[in-house]
Design a protein around this motif. Sequence first.
Motif, PDB file in Angstrom:
ATOM      1  N   UNK A   5       0.825  -1.196   0.000  1.00 35.27           N
ATOM      2  CA  UNK A   5       0.000   0.000   0.000  1.00 35.27           C
ATOM      3  C   UNK A   5       0.861   1.247   0.000  1.00 35.27           C
ATOM      4  N   UNK A   6       0.444   2.262  -0.781  1.00 38.22           N
ATOM      5  CA  UNK A   6       1.208   3.504  -0.848  1.00 38.22           C
ATOM      6  C   UNK A   6       1.361   4.169   0.490  1.00 38.22           C
ATOM      7  N   UNK A   7       0.368   3.994   1.371  1.00 37.68           N
ATOM      8  CA  UNK A   7       0.417   4.625   2.677  1.00 37.68           C
ATOM      9  C   UNK A   7       1.262   3.890   3.696  1.00 37.68           C
ATOM     10  N   UNK A   8       1.887   2.795   3.291  1.00 33.25           N
ATOM     11  CA  UNK A   8       2.735   2.064   4.228  1.00 33.25           C
ATOM     12  C   UNK A   8       3.932   2.920   4.619  1.00 33.25           C
ATOM     13  N   UNK A   9       4.407   2.712   5.845  1.00 31.08           N
ATOM     14  CA  UNK A   9       5.514   3.524   6.352  1.00 31.08           C
ATOM     15  C   UNK A   9       6.780   3.285   5.539  1.00 31.08           C
ATOM     16  N   UNK A  10       7.512   4.382   5.271  1.00 31.13           N
ATOM     17  CA  UNK A  10       8.803   4.265   4.594  1.00 31.13           C
ATOM     18  C   UNK A  10       9.821   3.581   5.481  1.00 31.13           C
ATOM     19  N   UNK A  11       9.906   4.051   6.704  1.00 26.01           N
ATOM     20  CA  UNK A  11      10.975   3.617   7.588  1.00 26.01           C
ATOM     21  C   UNK A  11      10.421   2.613   8.586  1.00 26.01           C
ATOM     22  N   UNK A  12      10.816   1.361   8.442  1.00 29.71           N
ATOM     23  CA  UNK A  12      10.369   0.299   9.323  1.00 29.71           C
ATOM     24  C   UNK A  12      11.503  -0.021  10.285  1.00 29.71           C
ATOM     25  N   UNK A  13      11.223   0.060  11.584  1.00 29.36           N
ATOM     26  CA  UNK A  13      12.278  -0.027  12.583  1.00 29.36           C
ATOM     27  C   UNK A  13      13.008  -1.365  12.575  1.00 29.36           C
ATOM     28  N   UNK A  14      12.275  -2.424  12.304  1.00 31.19           N
ATOM     29  CA  UNK A  14      12.853  -3.760  12.445  1.00 31.19           C
ATOM     30  C   UNK A  14      12.490  -4.607  11.235  1.00 31.19           C
ATOM     31  N   UNK A  63       5.500  -6.126  17.160  1.00 31.25           N
ATOM     32  CA  UNK A  63       6.400  -6.701  16.161  1.00 31.25           C
ATOM     33  C   UNK A  63       5.808  -6.628  14.757  1.00 31.25           C
ATOM     34  N   UNK A  64       4.497  -6.784  14.647  1.00 29.86           N
ATOM     35  CA  UNK A  64       3.837  -6.680  13.344  1.00 29.86           C
ATOM     36  C   UNK A  64       4.071  -5.294  12.749  1.00 29.86           C
ATOM     37  N   UNK A  65       3.879  -4.261  13.560  1.00 31.43           N
ATOM     38  CA  UNK A  65       4.095  -2.899  13.069  1.00 31.43           C
ATOM     39  C   UNK A  65       5.554  -2.647  12.743  1.00 31.43           C
ATOM     40  N   UNK A  66       6.467  -3.183  13.550  1.00 38.32           N
ATOM     41  CA  UNK A  66       7.897  -3.015  13.274  1.00 38.32           C
ATOM     42  C   UNK A  66       8.283  -3.637  11.943  1.00 38.32           C
ATOM     43  N   UNK A  67       7.661  -4.766  11.607  1.00 38.90           N
ATOM     44  CA  UNK A  67       8.034  -5.497  10.398  1.00 38.90           C
ATOM     45  C   UNK A  67       7.308  -5.032   9.145  1.00 38.90           C
ATOM     46  N   UNK A  68       6.125  -4.463   9.284  1.00 43.28           N
ATOM     47  CA  UNK A  68       5.340  -4.076   8.105  1.00 43.28           C
ATOM     48  C   UNK A  68       5.081  -2.585   8.002  1.00 43.28           C
ATOM     49  N   UNK A  69       5.232  -1.861   9.117  1.00 42.91           N
ATOM     50  CA  UNK A  69       4.899  -0.440   9.116  1.00 42.91           C
ATOM     51  C   UNK A  69       3.420  -0.176   9.308  1.00 42.91           C
ATOM     52  N   UNK A 106      -4.596  -4.779  11.881  1.00 40.68           N
ATOM     53  CA  UNK A 106      -5.900  -4.461  11.281  1.00 40.68           C
ATOM     54  C   UNK A 106      -5.734  -3.719   9.963  1.00 40.68           C
ATOM     55  N   UNK A 107      -4.820  -2.743   9.908  1.00 37.87           N
ATOM     56  CA  UNK A 107      -4.600  -1.992   8.664  1.00 37.87           C
ATOM     57  C   UNK A 107      -4.091  -2.909   7.563  1.00 37.87           C
ATOM     58  N   UNK A 108      -3.150  -3.769   7.909  1.00 30.84           N
ATOM     59  CA  UNK A 108      -2.582  -4.690   6.917  1.00 30.84           C
ATOM     60  C   UNK A 108      -3.651  -5.639   6.398  1.00 30.84           C
ATOM     61  N   UNK A 109      -4.470  -6.166   7.300  1.00 30.66           N
ATOM     62  CA  UNK A 109      -5.503  -7.118   6.916  1.00 30.66           C
ATOM     63  C   UNK A 109      -6.544  -6.471   6.006  1.00 30.66           C
ATOM     64  N   UNK A 110      -6.950  -5.254   6.321  1.00 31.71           N
ATOM     65  CA  UNK A 110      -7.913  -4.553   5.472  1.00 31.71           C
ATOM     66  C   UNK A 110      -7.334  -4.341   4.077  1.00 31.71           C
ATOM     67  N   UNK A 111      -6.074  -3.949   4.016  1.00 30.45           N
ATOM     68  CA  UNK A 111      -5.441  -3.741   2.717  1.00 30.45           C
ATOM     69  C   UNK A 111      -5.418  -5.009   1.888  1.00 30.45           C
ATOM     70  N   UNK A 112      -5.106  -6.140   2.507  1.00 35.51           N
ATOM     71  CA  UNK A 112      -5.079  -7.404   1.780  1.00 35.51           C
ATOM     72  C   UNK A 112      -6.481  -7.819   1.340  1.00 35.51           C
ATOM     73  N   UNK A 113      -7.466  -7.551   2.180  1.00 36.17           N
ATOM     74  CA  UNK A 113      -8.841  -7.886   1.806  1.00 36.17           C
ATOM     75  C   UNK A 113      -9.345  -7.007   0.661  1.00 36.17           C
ATOM     76  N   UNK A 114      -8.993  -5.743   0.678  1.00 38.35           N
ATOM     77  CA  UNK A 114      -9.357  -4.871  -0.437  1.00 38.35           C
ATOM     78  C   UNK A 114      -8.713  -5.378  -1.725  1.00 38.35           C
ATOM     79  N   UNK A 115      -7.440  -5.749  -1.651  1.00 36.82           N
ATOM     80  CA  UNK A 115      -6.760  -6.249  -2.845  1.00 36.82           C
ATOM     81  C   UNK A 115      -7.426  -7.520  -3.364  1.00 36.82           C
TER      82      UNK A 115
END
Length: 326
Positions: A195-204, A248-254, A258-267
């Motif tokens: 997703x375009x809105x995903x974070x650029x900088x992922x800590x981990x 850890x999910x946010x660190x790895x995906x940005x 819930x946001x990640x799951x919605x994006x995958x369901x929309x796709x």
Amino acid sequence: MHRIAVLVLDDFATLDLGVPGQVFRVAESGGERLYSVRTCSPGGLPVRSSAGYSVLPDHGLELLDSADTVIVPGIHSGPPFTEGTLAAPVRDALREAAGHARIVSICTGAFVLAAAGLLDGRPATTHWRNCARFAALYPKVRLDPDVLFVDDGDLLTSAGVAAGLDLCLHLVRRDHGSAVANSTARRCVMPPWREGGQAQYIERPVPGSPESSTAATRSWMLERLGEPLDLAALAGHARMSVRTFTRRFREETGLSPAQWLIGQRVEHARHLLETTDLGVEQVARGAGFGSAVSLRQHLHAAVGVTPLAYRQTFRVLSRTGRAARG
């Protein structure tokens, strides 16, 4: 065939130049190529890369006159671009091209578009390490330093390096739908969608060990998009506490789970709308939204149209093999 002109300037970023040629060159439908990609420079002269070698484009700035899309790869500071100023021939060629073509930048190519005055009052992004300098030079631009890319219709900008791949693949999807984009991604051996809105900088971005990663749970989620998936179940699958899993999910995906799951369901819903005759209620259930109302809300938030309008648009694309510029 959609005509893409890549405008390369001195001290260009090498990967940024290669990305459009790679992604758009392999995009095809029914065995037919969908894009032509050509490269130009001021005067058609050799341009030097930041890696210490030069390339010789086949065309001069006149290539922009017939382009449907113009892409500007990232550059470092140097002529014809020096801290906020742009050589007049390049500036004028870009401004003229903006009257008939879609304009795109990769990474610090946004500096070039801003110097040409194309981004004033518009949302944009660039590499996160350059955002402070960009904001100081171009205060009229609505800079978003966090996202992978910004699609503002006829002007699109991406963050650094690999985000250029995401943006080019997004354009293929916007032009020709997810089936073509997914096939293109497979040819490029890259993920089909971020997703375009995903974070650029992922800590981990790289977990310390496989046991500490949420990757296996993300794969498990993708196999069950049509099922109810609550946070407790996800954390349980990952064998983590809810708090640890969320962090850890946010660190790895940005993104949050819930946001990640919605994006995958929309796709997935987009794919079903494009490639099947399932009713909207069936698509909604298959993608995990439960109801057509929920699907309609999430799809509109993601792409700005209803499910029926989306299906009609991409059925037209599949029949004609072409997309209108926009």
